[in-house]
Design an enzyme around this catalytic site. Structure first.
Site, PDB file in Angstrom:
ATOM      1  CG  ASP A  43      -2.103  -1.007   1.239  1.00 34.82           C
ATOM      2  OD1 ASP A  43      -2.679  -0.835   1.918  1.00 34.82           O
ATOM      3  OD2 ASP A  43      -2.186  -1.527   0.128  1.00 34.82           O
ATOM      4  CE1 TYR A  46      -3.110   4.101  -5.327  1.00 40.86           C
ATOM      5  CE2 TYR A  46      -2.497   2.487  -6.905  1.00 40.86           C
ATOM      6  CZ  TYR A  46      -3.394   3.587  -6.402  1.00 40.86           C
ATOM      7  OH  TYR A  46      -4.409   4.153  -7.454  1.00 40.86           O
ATOM      8  CG  ASP A  47      -1.076   5.245   0.004  1.00 41.45           C
ATOM      9  OD1 ASP A  47      -1.165   4.790   1.220  1.00 41.45           O
ATOM     10  OD2 ASP A  47      -1.853   5.059  -1.108  1.00 41.45           O
ATOM     11  CB  SER A  93      -9.348   7.905 -22.534  1.00 35.53           C
ATOM     12  OG  SER A  93      -7.929   6.972 -22.339  1.00 35.53           O
ATOM     13  CG  LEU A  94     -10.398  10.226 -27.788  1.00 38.78           C
ATOM     14  CD1 LEU A  94     -10.781  11.461 -28.381  1.00 38.78           C
ATOM     15  CD2 LEU A  94     -10.689   8.943 -28.690  1.00 38.78           C
ATOM     16  CD  GLU A 123     -17.112  14.926 -32.245  1.00 37.14           C
ATOM     17  OE1 GLU A 123     -16.963  14.851 -31.236  1.00 37.14           O
ATOM     18  OE2 GLU A 123     -17.569  14.053 -33.204  1.00 37.14           O
ATOM     19  CE  LYS A 125      -9.364  15.372 -24.946  1.00 34.42           C
ATOM     20  NZ  LYS A 125      -9.892  15.414 -23.437  1.00 34.42           N
ATOM     21  CG  ASP A 127     -11.752  20.567 -18.781  1.00 36.63           C
ATOM     22  OD1 ASP A 127     -11.630  19.131 -18.308  1.00 36.63           O
ATOM     23  OD2 ASP A 127     -11.388  21.407 -18.227  1.00 36.63           O
ATOM     24  NE  ARG A 146     -12.466   6.376 -20.357  1.00 30.92           N
ATOM     25  CZ  ARG A 146     -11.308   6.013 -19.455  1.00 30.92           C
ATOM     26  NH1 ARG A 146     -11.152   6.256 -18.263  1.00 30.92           N
ATOM     27  NH2 ARG A 146     -10.445   5.530 -20.247  1.00 30.92           N
ATOM     28  CD  GLU A 180     -16.231  14.361 -21.666  1.00 34.34           C
ATOM     29  OE1 GLU A 180     -16.260  13.525 -22.335  1.00 34.34           O
ATOM     30  OE2 GLU A 180     -15.232  14.706 -21.081  1.00 34.34           O
ATOM     31  CE1 TYR A 232     -17.306  11.243 -26.657  1.00 36.10           C
ATOM     32  CE2 TYR A 232     -17.943  13.425 -25.648  1.00 36.10           C
ATOM     33  CZ  TYR A 232     -17.291  12.249 -25.484  1.00 36.10           C
ATOM     34  OH  TYR A 232     -16.628  11.913 -24.438  1.00 36.10           O
ATOM     35  CE  LYS A 296     -15.021  11.406 -31.443  1.00 38.50           C
ATOM     36  NZ  LYS A 296     -16.298  11.288 -31.046  1.00 38.50           N
ATOM     37  CE  LYS A 320      -6.238  16.592 -23.154  1.00 36.28           C
ATOM     38  NZ  LYS A 320      -5.482  16.263 -22.022  1.00 36.28           N
ATOM     39  CB  CYS A 414     -11.871  41.551  11.359  1.00 40.08           C
ATOM     40  SG  CYS A 414     -12.895  42.191   9.922  1.00 40.08           S
ATOM     41  CB  CYS A 417     -14.614  45.173  12.649  1.00 41.71           C
ATOM     42  SG  CYS A 417     -14.420  43.446  12.842  1.00 41.71           S
ATOM     43  CB  CYS A 432     -14.851  38.898  10.857  1.00 38.73           C
ATOM     44  SG  CYS A 432     -15.556  40.195  11.903  1.00 38.73           S
ATOM     45  CB  CYS A 437     -18.016  42.993  11.153  1.00 35.56           C
ATOM     46  SG  CYS A 437     -16.652  43.163   9.666  1.00 35.56           S
TER      47      CYS A 437
HETATM   48 ZN   LIG Z   1     -14.964  42.305  10.860  1.00 37.78          ZN
END
Ligand SMILES: [Zn+2]
Length: 678
Positions: A43, A46-47, A93-94, A123, A125, A127, A146, A180, A232, A296, A320, A414, A417, A432, A437
């Site tokens: 683990d 991986y982390d 995925s592309l 087309e 892409k 986001d 997906r 998407e 699409y 495409k 991209k 603050c 005030c 605050c 205020c």
């Molecule tokens: Zn304040």
């Protein structure tokens, strides 16, 4: 680990390579661990790899791919509590390219493999987050993310809340379509603003926001986030009789599925450049974020000939956009107090031109964020736009840091005030908590008078500041005790303007309850939540007396909002204010008489000018539609104009908009945005 060089000293090429390697590795490990229950590594290994990838992707966001383990955690379907769905056909995925040269190389391989020159469909892409929708006999049966491409998550209940996704197609077909789900820029900006004010961490970009909103256990939350969709792809185009990608998009639209209409068919790759140029330039003006262009092969029989590798289809490629980045120097860090007391830092920088606009300020969100980035006054920083829209500091260029530089000291008081700032448990912002205020009161009054609250025309921030300075008002009830004589003493006020403002104040007394409730500025209660609560309880005293459970029961209102409402009315100040509002004659009842503009609309709060000959509808029809969506349709172009919609033969207004660098849409652009909203 392969490379332990500090992230900041990597070249772009090195980073790209290492990110790709890590993404592959982690995906393999993730599948083994989560799906086969057979971990390949410890683990902690991986982390470590995972956090290295996060660090790299943070510094080089242009290389974050949609299937990066950071974007779509392997096994997230287990952790998220959503059930698993195995895709009938993997969701690939592309492949990505980052330059025209690479695009041309891809085309050479394609032409060689086919032995002929195909045409291409281009087309934008989007986001967003890839999803699959399964329709049986035209009825939406299942929606899934997906995931890792093979196994995704079941998000049917959540997708059902997205207005734009049809529950019933116009033809009773059995088909699985893909597309998407994304968050329009306006929803993203509004959501993040609200999260900051509410002390929550903002989303990094619209894609993360869309993913976080879709992968929810509570569909009510998804519904409130106002997501949109474009479809699409299908693996079964023959079901609906489409032979090419461009035909497919047309057929989708005929079925009632949302499609992006910016696609274009080109005969050869040489014609791609004008399209790339056009949308590199126009992307800031689109109402949704795009991060490139998908090319495409525009014939399904040729696509089948080309097939796919294990990971990516050969018949399509994603170009991209290069990241738009600028460098500038931080001159100051300003702390502003919001209406609920959240105190947030903003970097004030030397003005710099970035992705279509001049940028001078960028939010630093909260003290943790500021400290993590270690932004100091005098630092040179890189600047980009998150989700094409919000200026954001990428990193400090440490080599350019002045020698005498000191870490920035987070304020403890603050700025308005002087009250000590507090960290409320579970929040990342400083607050605050002084109820008197002046900065908070100023923000509260301005919010109360704003268009979608009590709509008191003429009572903007400058007037509010003067009213407070002159001590004419102390709270929102005080607005209704103002006299024409007092208003006449304000800067630049004449007989007529004072009378107009007075009349506007008086007229606002009759507003329906939802406006007042929104105007009170209760934490988490936006215009929409205010309407839902007002509809349910009908009077302000009943809302004030409501139990948390009763409020949380309302469709579209969660526990957090209910809790916030109850807390607000628990305070003696709230009870006192309610009595005063009644005393000065403000209506406290719900009057079901006006359609409310949707605060998540792209057009909400925008000043829009219409010019030239518009063909889809009469100009007044379009103006009415815009007002219904919260826009202010005005007659002339000024620096305050947000958008100009120009039809045929537009003249001086278009000219002026260009001079002032104001976004201009043609009618087609508007119609696309309009379709997204409906
Ligand atoms: Zn304040």
């Amino acid at each position: 680990m392969a490379n332990l060089e500090p992230v900041s000293s990597l070249t772009t090429d090195q980073a790209r390579q290492e990110i790709a390697d890590l993404q592959d590795k982690l995906t393999t490990y993730g599948v083994a661990y989560y799906e086969n229950d057979a971990p390949l590594v410890e683990d902690h290994v991986y982390d470590e790899l995972y956090s290295r990838l996060v660090a790299l992707e943070t510094r080089f966001p242009q290389f974050i791919t949609q299937d990066s383990p950071t974007q779509n955690v392997g096994g997230a379907e287990t952790k998220s509590g959503l059930s698993k769905v195995t895709h009938p056909e993997p969701m690939l995925s592309l492949g990505d390219v980052f330059s025209l040269e690479e695009l041309e190389e891809w085309e050479q391989r394609t032409v060689k493999a086919l032995g002929m020159q195909p045409s291409y469909n281009l087309e934008l892409k989007i986001d967003g987050l890839a999803v699959a929708l399964r329709y049986e006999q035209g009825q939406l049966k299942q929606a899934s993310t997906r995931g890792n491409g093979v196994i995704g998550e079941d998000v049917t209940a959540n997708v059902m809340t997205i207005d734009q996704v049809p529950k019933t197609l116009k033809e009773p077909v059995d088909i699985e379509v893909r597309g998407e789900i994304f968050m329009p820029k306006a929803s993203f900006a509004a959501l993040n603003e609200k999260r900051e004010e509410d002390g929550q961490e903002p989303f990094a970009n619209p894609r993360n926001a869309a993913a976080g909103s879709l992968r929810q256990l509570n569909p009510k939350v998804t519904k409130s986030r106002k997501l949109a969709a474009f479809i699409y792809y299908t693996a079964q185009p023959e079901v609906i009789g489409a032979n090419t990608q461009s035909e497919l998009l047309t057929r989708f639209a005929e079925l009632g599925l949302p499609t992006d209409t910016h696609n274009r068919v080109i005969g050869k790759m040489a014609e791609v450049k004008p399209y790339l140029d056009e949308y590199t330039q126009k992307r800031d003006q689109l109402s949704y974020g795009i991060d490139g262009v998908v090319v495409k092969v525009n014939a399904f029989d040729l696509e089948y000939d080309l097939g796919h590798t294990v990971k990516i289809p050969r018949w399509a490629i994603a170009y991209k956009f290069p990241p738009e980045e600028a460098q500038t120097v931080v001159r100051d860090i300003e702390w502003t107090v919001g209406r609920t007391g959240a105190v947030t830092p903003t970097a004030v920088m030397d003005p710099v031109f970035l992705a279509g606009t001049t940028v001078q300020r960028a939010s630093l969100h909260n003290p943790d964020y500021l400290e993590e980035k270690d932004v100091r006054i005098g630092d040179t920083v890189t600047l980009h736009k998150a989700g094409d829209i919000i200026p954001e500091i990428g990193m400090v260029i440490v080599e350019k840091r002045p020698k005498d530089s000191q870490p920035y000291q987070i304020p403890t008081k603050c700025p308005a005030c002087g009250a000590p700032l507090v960290h409320v448990e579970g929040e990342v912002v400083l607050r605050c908590i002084n109820p008197f205020c002046p900065a908070q009161i100023q923000e509260q009054l301005t919010h109360f008078a704003s268009r979608n609250a009590m709509n008191i025309d003429g009572m903007g921030p400058r007037v509010v500041a003067q009213l407070l300075a002159a001590d004419y008002v102390k709270d929102v009830a005080g607005i209704y005790r103002l006299t024409v004589e007092q208003l006449l003493k304000l800067d630049k006020f004449k007989e007529k303007s004072a009378q107009n403002l007075y009349n506007a104040i008086q007229a606002s007394k009759d507003n329906s309850l939802e406006r007042l409730l929104f105007g009170l500025g209760i934490r988490l209660v936006g215009a929409k939540a205010a309407r839902l609560i007002a509809e349910r309880f009908l009077t302000l005293p009943k809302i004030a007396a409501a139990k948390e459970g009763e409020i949380a029961e309302i469709d579209g209102i969660g526990d957090a909002i209910a809790d916030s409402v109850v807390q607000y009315f628990d305070k003696p100040q709230a009870q006192k204010l309610m009595a005063e509002l009644a005393q000065v004659g403000v209506n406290l009842e719900y009057r079901n008489n006006e359609p409310q503009a949707d605060e998540n609309s792209f057009f909400y709060g925008k000043r829009v000018v219409l010019t030239g000959k518009l063909e889809s509808s009469s100009r007044s029809g379009i103006a009415r539609w815009l007002s219904r969506h919260g826009a202010d349709v005005v007659g002339s172009v000024s620096s305050k104009t947000d958008l100009v919609i120009a039809g045929k033969d537009a003249g001086s207004k278009l000219q002026k908009a260009k001079e002032l660098d104001i976004p201009v849409w043609d009618e087609a652009e508007f119609l696309t945005a309009q379709r997204q909203e409906s």
